[in-house]
Write a protein that holds these residues in place. Structure first.
Motif: not given
Length: 406
Positions: A351-357, A368-373
């Protein structure tokens, strides 16, 4: 590298070798047969001639003929067969004739002496009972003289029967030698290598066997080309098989494992965890706001987003972890030997890498962001579907944190 020859050259060499062997046999057999035939022909024919000469001489003597009459009879016989020299030799003057063998007198049998240009036949004339009346000092079967016949070799004749036997025998030898030679070399250089090739091809029962190089021992170029063709074909089949396997197990866009591979691996993970009390985590991932991205920027940009997202997650998991795309913007992680806390650490890092890239494509930039189950394996689960349902429920709970993106 062994020297190889073409099929045409092989056949030519085989034929030349067969002809050479046949000619050698022909010459040897011909000389042998000629010698036997000449001896037999001379012995038989000349013996008949000697008997006829004796009968003529005996008839002359029986009718009261003198030496002059005998000489005239011999001269007449000589004229009848001018190419043959006939002599009547008595024991007292045979030593002056070097062509006569003494064994004629010793063994009282016909003798043949071979010379360069002629053959000498000496046949003994034996006293009969009626001869004793005039030759009282002799006994029955004593040698009265010798019929000496000289045959020029060039005038010797072989019977048609002997010629046919010789020709037939030679023909049979030629056929046997030629086909035996041909069979031997065909079997050695063709049949055995082809049978060996067939055996190796037959032993290929799976794609793993295709990696084994086929090898046949032969000097024939065409068969070596056949061997090389089989090996090249096997190489291409292995490559094709690997491509098919890769395509059947890999997502064509993102190049990670697909749903088929997930079904296979998840079943193995679940069975292993049940049997050996191993632990693993299943993480269901759904990319947020993917439909609006497709609707706004088009599917080409959407594909680039999926590729970017896949690479980013792949960079933040271990080599022992497994990453799958199961359809659209849905992904799954299988994390072996991971407990719940370790799994959360992985998710937080992603999640942190998605936010910073930011995703950047031409003049487009998207955060981009994603949901995790997440579902942690428990021994009470019946199958992998139980874990999928729990992970799906947890993913939608996580997605509630992004209400505007649903």
């Amino acid at each position: 590298m062994k020297k190889r020859i073409s099929y045409n050259k092989f056949v030519r060499n085989t034929i030349l070798l067969s002809i050479s062997i046949v000619l050698a046999i022909f010459i040897i057999f011909g000389l042998y047969f000629k010698s036997i035939s000449i001896d037999k022909s001379i012995k038989d024919d000349t013996q008949i001639m000697a008997d006829l000469i004796f009968q003529n001489l005996y008839t002359v003597m029986k009718n009261g003929g003198d030496k002059q009459s005998l000489d005239e009879t011999i001269e007449h016989l000589q004229k009848t067969v001018p190419h043959i020299k006939i002599e009547i030799l008595k024991e007292e003057n045979h030593l002056s004739n070097t062509h006569v063998d003494n064994s004629v007198f010793d063994f009282k049998e016909a003798v043949i002496n071979k010379h360069d240009k002629h053959l000498d036949f000496s046949s003994p004339i034996l006293f009969k009972a009626e001869c004793i009346k005039c030759h009282s000092d002799s006994k029955v079967n004593d040698v009265a003289g010798i019929v000496h016949i000289e045959h020029p070799i060039l005038d010797l004749k072989i019977s048609l029967k002997d010629i046919l036997i010789m020709a037939g025998t030679l023909l049979l030898i030629i056929v046997i030698v030629f086909f035996s030679t041909l069979y031997h070399y065909l079997n050695k250089y063709f049949v055995e290598p082809i049978l060996n090739l067939a055996k190796q091809v037959k032993s290929t029962s799976s794609h793993h066997d295709l990696n084994t190089q086929i090898s046949i021992e032969t000097k024939i170029k065409e068969l070596k080309l056949l061997e090389e063709s089989f090996n090249q074909q096997n190489k291409e089949l292995v490559s094709s098989y690997q491509t098919i396997v890769s395509q059947s197990n890999t997502d064509s866009l993102t190049k990670i494992f697909n749903r088929k591979k997930f079904d296979e691996y998840s079943s193995l993970f679940f069975s292993d965890a049940k049997r050996n009390s191993h632990n693993f985590s299943l993480v269901l991932i759904d990319l947020n706001k993917f439909k609006p991205i497709n609707d706004t920027y088009g599917h080409d940009v959407g594909d680039e987003v999926l590729i970017f997202f896949t690479k980013l997650i792949s960079q933040n998991i271990r080599e022992t972890d497994f990453f799958f795309r199961i359809g659209g913007d849905e992904f799954i992680l299988l994390l072996p030997e991971n407990d719940k806390d370790s799994t959360q650490v992985v998710i937080k890092k992603i999640k942190e890498n998605l936010k910073s890239n930011l995703f950047t494509f031409e003049d487009i930039k998207i955060e981009l962001s994603a949901s995790f189950g997440v579902c942690q394996f428990e021994n009470s689960f019946k199958d992998i579907n139980n874990m999928m349902k729990i992970a799906d429920t947890n993913m939608y709970e996580d997605k509630k944190n992004y209400p505007r993106e649903r």
